[in-house]
Design an enzyme around this catalytic site. Structure first.
Site, PDB file in Angstrom:
ATOM      1  N   LYS A 104      38.648  41.796  30.765  1.00 20.25           N
ATOM      2  CA  LYS A 104      37.375  41.368  30.857  1.00 20.25           C
ATOM      3  C   LYS A 104      36.593  42.480  31.542  1.00 20.25           C
ATOM      4  O   LYS A 104      35.308  42.620  31.150  1.00 20.25           O
ATOM      5  CB  LYS A 104      37.615  40.342  32.140  1.00 20.25           C
ATOM      6  CG  LYS A 104      36.152  39.881  32.734  1.00 20.25           C
ATOM      7  CD  LYS A 104      36.118  38.841  33.811  1.00 20.25           C
ATOM      8  CE  LYS A 104      36.437  39.479  35.311  1.00 20.25           C
ATOM      9  NZ  LYS A 104      35.121  40.008  35.700  1.00 20.25           N
ATOM     10  N   ASN A 105      37.236  43.234  32.343  1.00 19.76           N
ATOM     11  CA  ASN A 105      36.130  44.050  33.030  1.00 19.76           C
ATOM     12  C   ASN A 105      35.991  45.233  31.892  1.00 19.76           C
ATOM     13  O   ASN A 105      35.073  46.139  32.260  1.00 19.76           O
ATOM     14  CB  ASN A 105      36.962  44.599  34.397  1.00 19.76           C
ATOM     15  CG  ASN A 105      36.825  43.525  35.378  1.00 19.76           C
ATOM     16  OD1 ASN A 105      35.953  42.724  35.184  1.00 19.76           O
ATOM     17  ND2 ASN A 105      37.389  44.141  36.508  1.00 19.76           N
ATOM     18  N   CYS A 148      30.242  36.728  41.391  1.00 19.03           N
ATOM     19  CA  CYS A 148      31.477  36.164  42.809  1.00 19.03           C
ATOM     20  C   CYS A 148      31.022  36.848  44.079  1.00 19.03           C
ATOM     21  O   CYS A 148      30.210  37.548  44.110  1.00 19.03           O
ATOM     22  CB  CYS A 148      32.577  37.367  42.469  1.00 19.03           C
ATOM     23  SG  CYS A 148      33.965  36.578  41.402  1.00 19.03           S
ATOM     24  N   ARG A 198      27.565  43.635  47.834  1.00 22.68           N
ATOM     25  CA  ARG A 198      27.702  43.978  46.425  1.00 22.68           C
ATOM     26  C   ARG A 198      26.167  44.590  46.151  1.00 22.68           C
ATOM     27  O   ARG A 198      25.657  44.143  45.222  1.00 22.68           O
ATOM     28  CB  ARG A 198      28.175  43.012  45.287  1.00 22.68           C
ATOM     29  CG  ARG A 198      29.456  42.619  45.652  1.00 22.68           C
ATOM     30  CD  ARG A 198      29.988  41.676  44.699  1.00 22.68           C
ATOM     31  NE  ARG A 198      30.714  42.429  43.824  1.00 22.68           N
ATOM     32  CZ  ARG A 198      31.571  42.183  42.699  1.00 22.68           C
ATOM     33  NH1 ARG A 198      31.743  40.678  42.677  1.00 22.68           N
ATOM     34  NH2 ARG A 198      32.304  42.964  41.966  1.00 22.68           N
ATOM     35  N   ASP A 214      41.257  43.516  42.977  1.00 22.91           N
ATOM     36  CA  ASP A 214      41.433  42.364  42.266  1.00 22.91           C
ATOM     37  C   ASP A 214      42.704  41.701  42.160  1.00 22.91           C
ATOM     38  O   ASP A 214      42.801  40.679  41.539  1.00 22.91           O
ATOM     39  CB  ASP A 214      40.907  42.843  40.795  1.00 22.91           C
ATOM     40  CG  ASP A 214      39.426  42.961  40.775  1.00 22.91           C
ATOM     41  OD1 ASP A 214      38.484  42.499  41.793  1.00 22.91           O
ATOM     42  OD2 ASP A 214      38.857  43.361  39.411  1.00 22.91           O
ATOM     43  N   ARG A 262      35.884  31.983  34.273  1.00 25.37           N
ATOM     44  CA  ARG A 262      35.533  33.476  34.123  1.00 25.37           C
ATOM     45  C   ARG A 262      35.859  34.438  33.710  1.00 25.37           C
ATOM     46  O   ARG A 262      35.681  35.376  32.801  1.00 25.37           O
ATOM     47  CB  ARG A 262      34.338  33.848  35.353  1.00 25.37           C
ATOM     48  CG  ARG A 262      33.520  33.066  35.823  1.00 25.37           C
ATOM     49  CD  ARG A 262      32.547  33.663  37.098  1.00 25.37           C
ATOM     50  NE  ARG A 262      32.531  35.103  36.933  1.00 25.37           N
ATOM     51  CZ  ARG A 262      32.955  35.989  37.812  1.00 25.37           C
ATOM     52  NH1 ARG A 262      33.148  35.519  38.998  1.00 25.37           N
ATOM     53  NH2 ARG A 262      32.944  37.060  37.323  1.00 25.37           N
TER      54      ARG A 262
HETATM   55  C1  UD1 Z   1      34.159  46.176  39.255  1.00 23.32           C
HETATM   56  C2  UD1 Z   1      34.806  44.855  38.780  1.00 23.32           C
HETATM   57  C3  UD1 Z   1      35.473  43.885  39.977  1.00 23.32           C
HETATM   58  C4  UD1 Z   1      36.115  44.876  40.913  1.00 23.32           C
HETATM   59  C5  UD1 Z   1      35.540  46.089  41.567  1.00 23.32           C
HETATM   60  C6  UD1 Z   1      36.256  47.082  42.348  1.00 23.32           C
HETATM   61  C7  UD1 Z   1      33.624  44.522  36.703  1.00 23.32           C
HETATM   62  C8  UD1 Z   1      32.976  43.600  35.948  1.00 23.32           C
HETATM   63  N1  UD1 Z   1      34.115  44.217  37.804  1.00 23.32           N
HETATM   64  O1  UD1 Z   1      33.125  45.467  40.052  1.00 23.32           O
HETATM   65  O2  UD1 Z   1      36.372  43.241  39.301  1.00 23.32           O
HETATM   66  O3  UD1 Z   1      36.624  44.183  42.021  1.00 23.32           O
HETATM   67  O4  UD1 Z   1      34.865  46.773  40.233  1.00 23.32           O
HETATM   68  O5  UD1 Z   1      37.433  47.393  41.668  1.00 23.32           O
HETATM   69  O6  UD1 Z   1      34.290  45.833  36.086  1.00 23.32           O
HETATM   70  N2  UD1 Z   1      28.840  49.341  46.182  1.00 23.32           N
HETATM   71  C9  UD1 Z   1      27.883  49.920  46.584  1.00 23.32           C
HETATM   72  N3  UD1 Z   1      26.656  50.141  45.724  1.00 23.32           N
HETATM   73  C10 UD1 Z   1      26.678  50.126  44.644  1.00 23.32           C
HETATM   74  C11 UD1 Z   1      27.683  49.452  43.977  1.00 23.32           C
HETATM   75  C12 UD1 Z   1      28.795  49.056  44.531  1.00 23.32           C
HETATM   76  O7  UD1 Z   1      27.720  50.099  48.027  1.00 23.32           O
HETATM   77  O8  UD1 Z   1      25.447  50.418  44.148  1.00 23.32           O
HETATM   78  C13 UD1 Z   1      30.218  49.104  46.836  1.00 23.32           C
HETATM   79  C14 UD1 Z   1      30.220  47.532  46.780  1.00 23.32           C
HETATM   80  O9  UD1 Z   1      29.405  46.811  47.643  1.00 23.32           O
HETATM   81  C15 UD1 Z   1      31.726  47.329  46.975  1.00 23.32           C
HETATM   82  C16 UD1 Z   1      32.400  48.965  46.436  1.00 23.32           C
HETATM   83  O10 UD1 Z   1      31.177  49.474  46.119  1.00 23.32           O
HETATM   84  O11 UD1 Z   1      31.818  47.298  48.193  1.00 23.32           O
HETATM   85  C17 UD1 Z   1      32.988  48.660  44.770  1.00 23.32           C
HETATM   86  O12 UD1 Z   1      32.031  47.892  44.163  1.00 23.32           O
HETATM   87  P1  UD1 Z   1      31.968  48.463  42.452  1.00 23.32           P
HETATM   88  O13 UD1 Z   1      33.091  49.296  42.272  1.00 23.32           O
HETATM   89  O14 UD1 Z   1      30.583  48.812  42.050  1.00 23.32           O
HETATM   90  O15 UD1 Z   1      32.275  46.977  41.586  1.00 23.32           O
HETATM   91  P2  UD1 Z   1      31.842  46.358  40.363  1.00 23.32           P
HETATM   92  O16 UD1 Z   1      31.454  47.312  39.468  1.00 23.32           O
HETATM   93  O17 UD1 Z   1      30.715  45.424  41.054  1.00 23.32           O
END
Ligand code: UD1
Length: 431
Positions: free
Chosen positions: A22-23, A118, A123, A312, A404
């Site tokens: 999925k990711n 989620c 986030r 995850d 999802r």
């Molecule tokens: C992706 C995965 C999700 C997984 C996560 C961490 C997908 C579709 N989803 O989510 O399943 O749980 O990686 O392995 O691939 N953060 C910031 N600023 C930003 C972006 C992120 O502070 O601009 C923080 C977030 O709040 C969180 C952390 O970074 O605490 C990790 O987020 P991120 O790696 O971005 O996760 P996703 O890409 O949303």
């Protein structure tokens, strides 16, 4: 409302095949916006999130031919008719944010309402925006009268730059990689995410004509090109789904062969299950997880960005630890609010206490069936796993979260001998 009912006494046995990731597939689909030529993805899982991403691509003007039975999707984004994403689609899936980089690179504009998805913590998207801004985009945040925020980025031409990510964000790394693929000059991402999904995306982009080196390491270098072309690609197997089945075998003290998985993508999960006493062997056709013979020991886990223990898999591992005698600790470092399953597991008579980002588990409790709610995707999976060993019936509601991200979760578990069914709403039921 559809629900999952679990009433199981069986140790799971047999073989199960893991679907495409999925990711990985969500950013791959977004990347098809970078070219006006046809792209083909194989090994695509049949999931709600994939449907949402396809709807988003169609909304932007792409022709999308999805063949779920063949696990194949063909996309041709000949023209882009709008560059502002639809609120409902973004609200349905936070990963819609990864469309922003490709749109910005292709058209010079991208707008997105602030994302839903989620409910695991705040986030934010500041790192995505930091990256776009480093590449020369102007960023605006506009609030409408109802308080909704539209984030937009614009640039007449993106220019390669050095971007340091304060946290190795998966989505930000993907967005910046896609935007930089069509930028002028060289972009270097320092402290990028190193997840296998990042490598899969870089491989696909390189097939489209991009020049990306270092994906999967702590430094990614992207030489921008002026044009990308169509390409075909097979999506990697879903390491989180694979880990979920490893835990399904472990929690039921079963013996399961997991096929179509890459064990080197789940090294920490294998290591931690072995620490607990589960036997794991690589077979020529997959990974065999045998929890049928041993006594188990408690352990501690701490989630980290890849190659650390995946956040995850934290809820599913916690459900397993609730059944292992002794005291275990789980520390969540990636998301600040990813313990909502604790309340639900405790409704099933698990003994877990929470203190900030640390959970203490008094393992070995006899779980009992209860009515519980999937509060997010992986929490939902954890509750189903707990239901597999609980006495009596467990009813899991809000299973749209599970839909999802797990292809035919109930069918695959039933195929391993689990007593599990999905109930659909009757004509008079509340939807
Ligand atoms: C992706 C995965 C999700 C997984 C996560 C961490 C997908 C579709 N989803 O989510 O399943 O749980 O990686 O392995 O691939 N953060 C910031 N600023 C930003 C972006 C992120 O502070 O601009 C923080 C977030 O709040 C969180 C952390 O970074 O605490 C990790 O987020 P991120 O790696 O971005 O996760 P996703 O890409 O949303």
């Amino acid at each position: 409302m559809p629900r999952i009912l679990v009433n199981n006494r069986n140790a799971l046995r047999g073989r199960v095949e893991v679907s495409g990731s999925k990711n990985a597939v969500l950013p791959l689909l977004a990347a098809t916006l970078l070219t006006d030529e046809t792209c083909v993805l194989d090994g695509v899982p049949n999931l709600k999130d994939v449907d949402v991403m396809c709807s988003l691509l169609r909304f932007f003007g792409a022709e999308v031919k999805a063949e779920p039975a063949a696990s194949r999707i063909e996309v041709r984004a000949g023209t882009i008719r709008t560059t502002v994403a639809e609120w409902d689609l973004v609200k349905a899936m936070r990963a819609s944010i990864v469309a922003m980089g490709p749109l910005l690179a292709r058209t010079g504009q991208a707008g997105i309402p602030l994302p839903g998805g989620c409910a695991i913590g705040e986030r934010p998207i500041d790192l995505h925006l930091k990256g776009f801004s480093a590449l020369g985009a102007e960023i605006h945040c506009d609030k409408d009268e109802s308080g909704d925020v539209l984030v937009s980025a614009s640039a007449s031409r993106l220019i390669g730059a050095e971007v340091y990510l304060d946290f190795a964000s998966v989505g930000a790394t993907e967005n910046i990689m896609m935007a930089a693929a069509l930028a002028e000059g060289t972009t270097v991402i320092e402290n990028p995410a190193q997840e296998p999904e990042i490598v899969d995306l870089a491989n696909f982009l390189n097939r489209m004509g991009a020049h990306i080196r270092g994906a999967g390491t702590d430094n990614i270098r992207i030489e921008g090109v002026s044009r990308l072309h169509g390409a075909e690609h097979s999506v990697i197997p879903d390491r989180i789904e694979a880990a979920t089945f490893m835990l399904a075998a472990a929690i039921t003290r079963g013996d399961v062969l997991i096929e179509n998985m890459l064990p080197n993508h789940v090294v920490p999960v294998i290591a931690k299950l072995k620490e607990c006493g589960v036997r794991i062997e690589e077979d020529y056709s997959g990974l065999r997880v045998d929890a049928s013979k041993n006594d188990f020991r408690a352990t501690n886990i701490k989630t980290l960005p890849y190659p650390g223990f995946p956040t995850d898999v934290q809820p599913q591992f916690m459900a397993f630890l609730a059944t292992v005698p002794g005291r275990s600790t789980v520390i969540e470092t990636v998301f600040e609010n990813r313990f909502m399953h604790i309340r639900e597991l405790n409704l099933m008579h698990a003994e877990i206490t929470e203190d900030g980002r640390r959970a203490a588990i008094k393992g070995g409790a006899k779980l009992t069936g209860a009515h519980v709610r999937a509060t997010d995707l992986r929490a939902g999976a954890a509750l189903v796993l707990a239901g597999l060993v609980a006495e009596g019936t467990t009813v899991v509601s809000d299973i749209f979260h599970i839909d999802r991200g797990y292809e035919d979760f109930v069918g695959k578990l039933a195929g391993l001998g689990a007593g599990i069914v999905r109930t659909e709403p009757g004509p008079g039921d509340e939807k």
